[in-house]
Design a protein around this motif. Structure first.
Motif, PDB file in Angstrom:
ATOM      1  N   HIS A  54       0.855  -1.184   0.000  1.00 53.86           N
ATOM      2  CA  HIS A  54       0.000   0.000   0.000  1.00 53.86           C
ATOM      3  C   HIS A  54       0.893   1.237   0.000  1.00 53.86           C
ATOM      4  N   GLY A  55       0.867   1.957  -1.106  1.00 52.97           N
ATOM      5  CA  GLY A  55       1.695   3.148  -1.220  1.00 52.97           C
ATOM      6  C   GLY A  55       3.163   2.800  -1.368  1.00 52.97           C
ATOM      7  N   ILE A  56       3.997   3.772  -1.034  1.00 57.80           N
ATOM      8  CA  ILE A  56       5.442   3.572  -1.091  1.00 57.80           C
ATOM      9  C   ILE A  56       6.056   4.018   0.230  1.00 57.80           C
ATOM     10  N   LYS A  57       7.255   3.537   0.486  1.00 57.29           N
ATOM     11  CA  LYS A  57       7.934   3.842   1.742  1.00 57.29           C
ATOM     12  C   LYS A  57       8.372   5.302   1.736  1.00 57.29           C
ATOM     13  N   THR A  58       7.932   6.050   2.757  1.00 57.18           N
ATOM     14  CA  THR A  58       8.295   7.463   2.833  1.00 57.18           C
ATOM     15  C   THR A  58       9.114   7.780   4.081  1.00 57.18           C
ATOM     16  N   SER A  59       9.175   6.839   5.025  1.00 53.65           N
ATOM     17  CA  SER A  59       9.985   7.031   6.229  1.00 53.65           C
ATOM     18  C   SER A  59      10.384   5.668   6.774  1.00 53.65           C
ATOM     19  N   SER A  60      11.268   5.676   7.745  1.00 51.18           N
ATOM     20  CA  SER A  60      11.714   4.400   8.310  1.00 51.18           C
ATOM     21  C   SER A  60      10.588   3.694   9.062  1.00 51.18           C
ATOM     22  N   LYS A  61       9.568   4.440   9.496  1.00 47.37           N
ATOM     23  CA  LYS A  61       8.446   3.844  10.217  1.00 47.37           C
ATOM     24  C   LYS A  61       7.325   3.410   9.277  1.00 47.37           C
TER      25      LYS A  61
END
Length: 155
Positions: free
Chosen positions: A84-91
């Motif tokens: 779902h979506g793309i990784k935008t932060s380490s969390k």
């Protein structure tokens, strides 16, 4: 029952004979441009073209769905919407394990239909942020336990 086979090599150049399905994880926002998809696009244009068309048409473009694209006589690529979506932060972890399981159930049916082996990198563990210790049991449950020969490639 088959065993999961780990090999060194390139998943876009599968080693077995006969029909082969190459699996990889896609996101649900139509973004294609980082990770394993680059290796796929370098080898074949159709998976990216068809994925983008699928996204534009919004025809069943949902988590857990799979698009199968024949790229060569004995090779099919499975675009699996498992993040779902793309990784935008380490969390922010975009992998959706339940969606990956649904995708692999569909891959199992296709593999049985084609009498195909299944090939993949360590799906869901790169940009999707997943953990292999969670992905591997899903692969075993959906594919290996159903007597599908599965190869996992490490470069």
């Amino acid at each position: 029952m088959q065993k999961l086979k780990y090999i060194k090599g390139d998943a876009t150049n599968p080693i077995s004979k006969g029909e082969k399905i190459i699996c990889h994880i896609c996101n649900d926002i139509g973004s294609w441009g980082k990770g394993f998809v680059l290796a796929i696009s370098k080898r074949w244009k159709e998976p990216e073209i068809e994925y983008r068309k699928w996204y534009r048409e919004k025809n069943n473009f949902l988590l857990g769905e799979v698009q199968f694209i024949r790229v060569e006589q004995y090779i099919t690529v499975a675009n699996m919407i498992g993040q779902h979506g793309i990784k935008t932060s380490s969390k922010d972890v975009p992998i959706r394990y339940d969606a990956v399981e649904k995708c692999l159930e569909k891959v199992c049916l296709k593999a049985k239909e084609l009498n195909a082996s299944v090939h993949m990198p360590r799906i869901g563990c790169g940009l999707a942020g997943g953990k292999w210790e969670k992905i591997e049991p899903i692969i075993i449950k959906t594919l290996v336990a159903n007597d599908i020969e599965v190869f996992v490639y490490d470069l």
